[in-house]
Design a protein around this motif. Sequence first.
Motif, PDB file in Angstrom:
ATOM      1  N   UNK A   1      -0.633  -2.766   9.696  1.00  0.00           N
ATOM      2  CA  UNK A   1      -1.090  -1.533   9.191  1.00  0.00           C
ATOM      3  C   UNK A   1       0.094  -0.478   9.516  1.00  0.00           C
ATOM      4  N   UNK A   2       1.196  -0.989   9.288  1.00  0.00           N
ATOM      5  CA  UNK A   2       2.623  -0.138   9.406  1.00  0.00           C
ATOM      6  C   UNK A   2       3.016   0.058   7.796  1.00  0.00           C
ATOM      7  N   UNK A   3       3.889   0.735   7.492  1.00  0.00           N
ATOM      8  CA  UNK A   3       4.587   1.087   6.316  1.00  0.00           C
ATOM      9  C   UNK A   3       6.121   1.070   6.947  1.00  0.00           C
ATOM     10  N   UNK A   4       7.003   0.218   5.980  1.00  0.00           N
ATOM     11  CA  UNK A   4       8.356   0.094   6.682  1.00  0.00           C
ATOM     12  C   UNK A   4       9.491   0.364   5.411  1.00  0.00           C
ATOM     13  N   UNK A   5      10.414   1.014   6.061  1.00  0.00           N
ATOM     14  CA  UNK A   5      11.604   1.167   4.986  1.00  0.00           C
ATOM     15  C   UNK A   5      12.778   0.060   5.551  1.00  0.00           C
ATOM     16  N   UNK A   6      13.260  -0.879   4.889  1.00  0.00           N
ATOM     17  CA  UNK A   6      14.209  -1.861   5.229  1.00  0.00           C
ATOM     18  C   UNK A   6      15.359  -1.542   4.423  1.00  0.00           C
ATOM     19  N   UNK A   7      16.460  -1.934   5.151  1.00  0.00           N
ATOM     20  CA  UNK A   7      17.704  -1.785   4.251  1.00  0.00           C
ATOM     21  C   UNK A   7      18.095  -3.161   3.611  1.00  0.00           C
ATOM     22  N   UNK A   8      18.212  -2.883   1.968  1.00  0.00           N
ATOM     23  CA  UNK A   8      18.013  -3.969   1.060  1.00  0.00           C
ATOM     24  C   UNK A   8      19.107  -5.084   1.396  1.00  0.00           C
ATOM     25  N   UNK A   9      20.155  -4.951   1.674  1.00  0.00           N
ATOM     26  CA  UNK A   9      21.310  -5.646   2.067  1.00  0.00           C
ATOM     27  C   UNK A   9      21.190  -6.360   3.484  1.00  0.00           C
ATOM     28  N   UNK A  10      20.653  -5.728   4.410  1.00  0.00           N
ATOM     29  CA  UNK A  10      20.708  -6.333   5.711  1.00  0.00           C
ATOM     30  C   UNK A  10      19.385  -6.839   6.265  1.00  0.00           C
ATOM     31  N   UNK A  11      18.249  -5.981   5.542  1.00  0.00           N
ATOM     32  CA  UNK A  11      16.942  -6.298   6.305  1.00  0.00           C
ATOM     33  C   UNK A  11      16.570  -5.675   7.536  1.00  0.00           C
ATOM     34  N   UNK A  12      17.627  -4.905   7.905  1.00  0.00           N
ATOM     35  CA  UNK A  12      17.187  -3.886   9.229  1.00  0.00           C
ATOM     36  C   UNK A  12      16.059  -3.040   8.899  1.00  0.00           C
TER      37      UNK A  12
ATOM     38  N   UNK B   1       8.014  -1.374   2.311  1.00  0.00           N
ATOM     39  CA  UNK B   1       6.786  -2.040   2.179  1.00  0.00           C
ATOM     40  C   UNK B   1       5.705  -1.904   3.145  1.00  0.00           C
ATOM     41  N   UNK B   2       4.635  -2.167   2.857  1.00  0.00           N
ATOM     42  CA  UNK B   2       3.553  -2.205   3.945  1.00  0.00           C
ATOM     43  C   UNK B   2       3.113  -3.388   4.613  1.00  0.00           C
TER      44      UNK B   2
END
Length: 124
Positions: free
Chosen positions: A21-32, A15-16
């Motif tokens: 103005x950053x694009x992120x990858x988050x762990x779906x289970x923990x939100x980390x 998600x951006x």
Amino acid sequence: YKAGVSMVHAGVVYIGSPNTSHFFALDEATGKVLWSMPIPEAGPAGAGRGSAAFFHGIVWLAAGPNLFAIDPKDGKVLGRHKPGGRFGIVNPVIVGGTVYVDNSWGWVQALPLDDVYKEWRSRR
């Protein structure tokens, strides 16, 4: 509108944030936060509103004036291409080796993935 559209693949939320103005990858289970990537050339309105697409082991993102090929493991930019215009809430659609996007100029573009990242076929 200051939120991003998410895309989920294999337990990771991509998600951006137009606010940062950053694009992120988050762990779906923990939100980390697994990694984040600043979006170059974001412009004053920010970038990262549209969703990404996952194809051939690569995250494809249209943000700011660029199309990006991103390594999903670490957020490294593998390639990028500036086709013209800017991307707002743009969700790339990929069919075969072509990405379809629209832009701020009102264009709908069909671009070869090779224009963004020439080695995409080897990333299966």
